[in-house]
Structure formats: structure tokens, C-alpha cells
Design a protein around this motif. Structure first.
Motif, PDB file in Angstrom:
ATOM      1  N   SER A   7       1.039  -9.553  -8.829  1.00 48.80           N
ATOM      2  CA  SER A   7       1.794  -9.361 -10.063  1.00 48.80           C
ATOM      3  C   SER A   7       3.158  -8.714  -9.838  1.00 48.80           C
ATOM      4  O   SER A   7       4.020  -8.761 -10.709  1.00 48.80           O
ATOM      5  N   PHE A   8       3.362  -8.115  -8.675  1.00 47.54           N
ATOM      6  CA  PHE A   8       4.621  -7.423  -8.408  1.00 47.54           C
ATOM      7  C   PHE A   8       5.713  -8.414  -8.032  1.00 47.54           C
ATOM      8  O   PHE A   8       5.487  -9.326  -7.232  1.00 47.54           O
ATOM      9  N   ASN A   9       6.909  -8.191  -8.563  1.00 47.34           N
ATOM     10  CA  ASN A   9       8.051  -9.004  -8.136  1.00 47.34           C
ATOM     11  C   ASN A   9       8.747  -8.314  -6.967  1.00 47.34           C
ATOM     12  O   ASN A   9       8.359  -7.212  -6.564  1.00 47.34           O
ATOM     13  N   SER A  10       9.765  -8.956  -6.416  1.00 49.92           N
ATOM     14  CA  SER A  10      10.416  -8.430  -5.212  1.00 49.92           C
ATOM     15  C   SER A  10      11.070  -7.073  -5.464  1.00 49.92           C
ATOM     16  O   SER A  10      11.095  -6.218  -4.569  1.00 49.92           O
ATOM     17  N   GLU A  11      11.564  -6.831  -6.665  1.00 54.34           N
ATOM     18  CA  GLU A  11      12.161  -5.536  -6.982  1.00 54.34           C
ATOM     19  C   GLU A  11      11.101  -4.439  -7.021  1.00 54.34           C
ATOM     20  O   GLU A  11      11.314  -3.331  -6.517  1.00 54.34           O
ATOM     21  N   GLN A  12       9.953  -4.743  -7.584  1.00 53.27           N
ATOM     22  CA  GLN A  12       8.880  -3.752  -7.666  1.00 53.27           C
ATOM     23  C   GLN A  12       8.322  -3.419  -6.285  1.00 53.27           C
ATOM     24  O   GLN A  12       7.968  -2.271  -6.014  1.00 53.27           O
ATOM     25  N   LEU A  13       8.224  -4.404  -5.421  1.00 51.49           N
ATOM     26  CA  LEU A  13       7.637  -4.194  -4.095  1.00 51.49           C
ATOM     27  C   LEU A  13       8.410  -3.197  -3.242  1.00 51.49           C
ATOM     28  O   LEU A  13       7.838  -2.544  -2.374  1.00 51.49           O
ATOM     29  N   VAL A  14       9.694  -3.072  -3.468  1.00 46.14           N
ATOM     30  CA  VAL A  14      10.496  -2.164  -2.646  1.00 46.14           C
ATOM     31  C   VAL A  14      10.738  -0.808  -3.310  1.00 46.14           C
ATOM     32  O   VAL A  14      11.385   0.053  -2.716  1.00 46.14           O
ATOM     33  N   ARG A  15      10.197  -0.609  -4.497  1.00 49.09           N
ATOM     34  CA  ARG A  15      10.326   0.699  -5.138  1.00 49.09           C
ATOM     35  C   ARG A  15       9.573   1.743  -4.323  1.00 49.09           C
ATOM     36  O   ARG A  15       8.519   1.467  -3.766  1.00 49.09           O
ATOM     37  N   ILE A  16      10.135   2.928  -4.308  1.00 51.22           N
ATOM     38  CA  ILE A  16       9.574   4.014  -3.491  1.00 51.22           C
ATOM     39  C   ILE A  16       9.251   5.207  -4.377  1.00 51.22           C
ATOM     40  O   ILE A  16      10.031   5.573  -5.254  1.00 51.22           O
ATOM     41  N   GLY A  17       8.086   5.781  -4.120  1.00 51.81           N
ATOM     42  CA  GLY A  17       7.678   7.014  -4.765  1.00 51.81           C
ATOM     43  C   GLY A  17       7.284   8.022  -3.704  1.00 51.81           C
ATOM     44  O   GLY A  17       7.426   7.768  -2.500  1.00 51.81           O
ATOM     45  N   ILE A  18       6.791   9.143  -4.160  1.00 51.09           N
ATOM     46  CA  ILE A  18       6.361  10.197  -3.243  1.00 51.09           C
ATOM     47  C   ILE A  18       4.862  10.417  -3.430  1.00 51.09           C
ATOM     48  O   ILE A  18       4.392  10.637  -4.544  1.00 51.09           O
ATOM     49  N   ALA A  19       4.127  10.361  -2.336  1.00 48.80           N
ATOM     50  CA  ALA A  19       2.687  10.639  -2.329  1.00 48.80           C
ATOM     51  C   ALA A  19       2.389  11.499  -1.112  1.00 48.80           C
ATOM     52  O   ALA A  19       2.877  11.227  -0.014  1.00 48.80           O
ATOM     53  N   SER A  20       1.630  12.544  -1.319  1.00 49.55           N
ATOM     54  CA  SER A  20       1.293  13.469  -0.221  1.00 49.55           C
ATOM     55  C   SER A  20       2.558  13.981   0.468  1.00 49.55           C
ATOM     56  O   SER A  20       2.617  14.079   1.696  1.00 49.55           O
ATOM     57  N   ASP A  21       3.588  14.234  -0.318  1.00 48.07           N
ATOM     58  CA  ASP A  21       4.864  14.769   0.169  1.00 48.07           C
ATOM     59  C   ASP A  21       5.604  13.822   1.106  1.00 48.07           C
ATOM     60  O   ASP A  21       6.453  14.256   1.892  1.00 48.07           O
ATOM     61  N   ASN A  22       5.283  12.529   1.048  1.00 46.83           N
ATOM     62  CA  ASN A  22       5.968  11.533   1.875  1.00 46.83           C
ATOM     63  C   ASN A  22       6.390  10.352   1.018  1.00 46.83           C
ATOM     64  O   ASN A  22       5.728  10.020   0.039  1.00 46.83           O
ATOM     65  N   PRO A  23       7.480   9.683   1.432  1.00 42.43           N
ATOM     66  CA  PRO A  23       7.876   8.482   0.697  1.00 42.43           C
ATOM     67  C   PRO A  23       6.870   7.362   0.937  1.00 42.43           C
ATOM     68  O   PRO A  23       6.204   7.320   1.977  1.00 42.43           O
ATOM     69  N   MET A  24       6.753   6.485  -0.055  1.00 43.96           N
ATOM     70  CA  MET A  24       5.893   5.316   0.102  1.00 43.96           C
ATOM     71  C   MET A  24       6.412   4.222  -0.824  1.00 43.96           C
ATOM     72  O   MET A  24       6.532   4.439  -2.029  1.00 43.96           O
ATOM     73  N   SER A  25       6.719   3.080  -0.234  1.00 44.27           N
ATOM     74  CA  SER A  25       7.095   1.945  -1.069  1.00 44.27           C
ATOM     75  C   SER A  25       5.830   1.232  -1.523  1.00 44.27           C
ATOM     76  O   SER A  25       4.754   1.403  -0.939  1.00 44.27           O
ATOM     77  N   VAL A  26       5.976   0.431  -2.547  1.00 42.69           N
ATOM     78  CA  VAL A  26       4.848  -0.346  -3.056  1.00 42.69           C
ATOM     79  C   VAL A  26       4.313  -1.246  -1.952  1.00 42.69           C
ATOM     80  O   VAL A  26       3.111  -1.293  -1.691  1.00 42.69           O
ATOM     81  N   ARG A  27       5.214  -1.955  -1.286  1.00 41.55           N
ATOM     82  CA  ARG A  27       4.749  -2.875  -0.240  1.00 41.55           C
ATOM     83  C   ARG A  27       4.138  -2.133   0.945  1.00 41.55           C
ATOM     84  O   ARG A  27       3.179  -2.610   1.549  1.00 41.55           O
ATOM     85  N   ALA A  28       4.656  -0.962   1.270  1.00 37.00           N
ATOM     86  CA  ALA A  28       4.052  -0.169   2.351  1.00 37.00           C
ATOM     87  C   ALA A  28       2.619   0.203   1.990  1.00 37.00           C
ATOM     88  O   ALA A  28       1.729   0.150   2.848  1.00 37.00           O
ATOM     89  N   ALA A  29       2.371   0.544   0.726  1.00 34.36           N
ATOM     90  CA  ALA A  29       1.009   0.878   0.295  1.00 34.36           C
ATOM     91  C   ALA A  29       0.060  -0.285   0.566  1.00 34.36           C
ATOM     92  O   ALA A  29      -1.064  -0.085   1.032  1.00 34.36           O
ATOM     93  N   GLY A  30       0.519  -1.511   0.305  1.00 37.94           N
ATOM     94  CA  GLY A  30      -0.319  -2.681   0.576  1.00 37.94           C
ATOM     95  C   GLY A  30      -0.615  -2.852   2.049  1.00 37.94           C
ATOM     96  O   GLY A  30      -1.764  -3.113   2.438  1.00 37.94           O
ATOM     97  N   PHE A  31       0.391  -2.703   2.867  1.00 41.02           N
ATOM     98  CA  PHE A  31       0.178  -2.835   4.314  1.00 41.02           C
ATOM     99  C   PHE A  31      -0.665  -1.686   4.867  1.00 41.02           C
ATOM    100  O   PHE A  31      -1.440  -1.876   5.803  1.00 41.02           O
TER     101      PHE A  31
END
Length: 172
Positions: A130-154
Motif C-alpha cells: 500500500s505504500f507509495n515511493s514517497e512513503q517508503l523513504v520516510r524516516i522516523g525515530i525508533a529506539s533512538d535510531n533513524p528508520m525508514s519505512v523501507r528499512a523496516a521491511g528489509f
């Protein structure tokens, strides 16, 4: 997109060990599908007497680890959802040992665990599709580290591969 497309600023250093286990041959969606089937086939070939085996006192059983994989996938999918929706709330870590203590994975049948893993993975696949290319590269912070949407999948894929390797090294 493939794992090689990730930039090092899209994930914390700890997750590099998982990401290096992901094949560059397939896209994220393909590998989410393939890795599930590969893992189920692998687990189905494990002798029944090994599912409740602990290689040392206090270590998890194979069933506990499969439950842990399920729980971790849910956590990472939730993070991906939050970040894809542009939620800037910093997300805390989670205590995997605490989860394992209260999950009762060892009390469940292997079929029940594999069925749940499949259900969770299909939900993960639907989410990531359901994610588009813009959403996949969005980055948030989890456990005090950056994480992109696509990184979470990998990371979901690499985490599963990591534990499959642990099975081979310490349980079989």
C-alpha cells in the motif's frame, strides 16, 4: 527497490547485521514473500524433538524464537505504518525478553505458530504494497535510531534470516 538501495542513514547501526543477510536479488515485496516460504519450508524440515530444545539454560526454544519473530515483525510493521503516515513521534524500543516471557511460544504447536507467522506476513505484505515511493523513504525515530519505512521491511526479512541461521548453528 532492493536492499542495496538503502542508505546508511535510514537505519541504526545495530540493524546492519540483519540487512546484510537480505538478498540483493529481489525487491522488498518479492523477498517478503519468498522469505516466508523459505522459512516455513526450513522449519517443516526440523525434527519434531528439536522444537522444545534449549541449547543452554535460560535460552529460548525454537518455538519461542518463532514467536519472537512474529512479535518483532508486528513491531516493525507498526513502526513502518507510523512513519509512512508521517507520524513524527519518537517510538520507544521494546524488551524482547519480556515479550518472550509472556508470549508462551513454547506452549503452542508448531503449526499454530507457522499459521500465525503466515497471517502476520500477509498483513505485512498488504501494508507494504500500500505504500507509495514517497512513503517508503520516510524516516522516523525508533529506539533512538533513524528508520525508514523501507528499512523496516528489509529488517523484518533480515531478522528472520538471522534467527534461521541461529537455528542451524545452535539447535540442529
Amino acid at each position: 527497490m532492493k536492499v542495496q538501495d538503502l542508505n546508511s542513514y535510514e537505519y541504526g547501526p545495530y540493524h546492519h547485521n540483519y540487512l546484510k543477510l537480505v538478498s540483493n536479488e529481489y525487491t522488498l515485496i518479492e523477498e517478503l514473500e519468498i522469505s516466508l516460504h523459505r522459512f516455513i519450508k526450513f522449519v517443516q524440515d526440523i525434527p519434531m524433538d528439536k522444537f522444545d530444545y534449549r541449547y543452554a539454560e535460560g535460552k529460548w526454544t525454537i518455538k519461542d524464537i518463532i514467536q519472537h519473530i512474529i512479535d518483532a515483525e508486528r513491531v516493525f510493521s507498526y513502526r513502518a505504518l507510523r512513519f509512512a503516515r508521517n507520524d513524527s513521534t519518537k517510538l520507544p524500543g521494546y524488551e524482547e525478553d519480556h515479550y518472550a516471557t509472556f508470549a508462551n511460544g513454547s506452549q503452542r504447536s508448531i503449526m499454530d505458530l507457522l499459521n500465525e507467522l503466515s497471517a502476520v506476513r500477509y498483513a505485512t505484505l498488504s501494508l507494504f504494497k500500500s505504500f507509495n515511493s514517497e512513503q517508503l523513504v520516510r524516516i522516523g525515530i525508533a529506539s533512538d535510531n533513524p528508520m525508514s519505512v523501507r528499512a523496516a521491511g528489509f529488517i523484518i526479512i533480515g531478522h528472520q534470516s538471522h534467527h534461521q541461521n541461529i537455528f542451524k548453528e545452535r539447535y540442529l
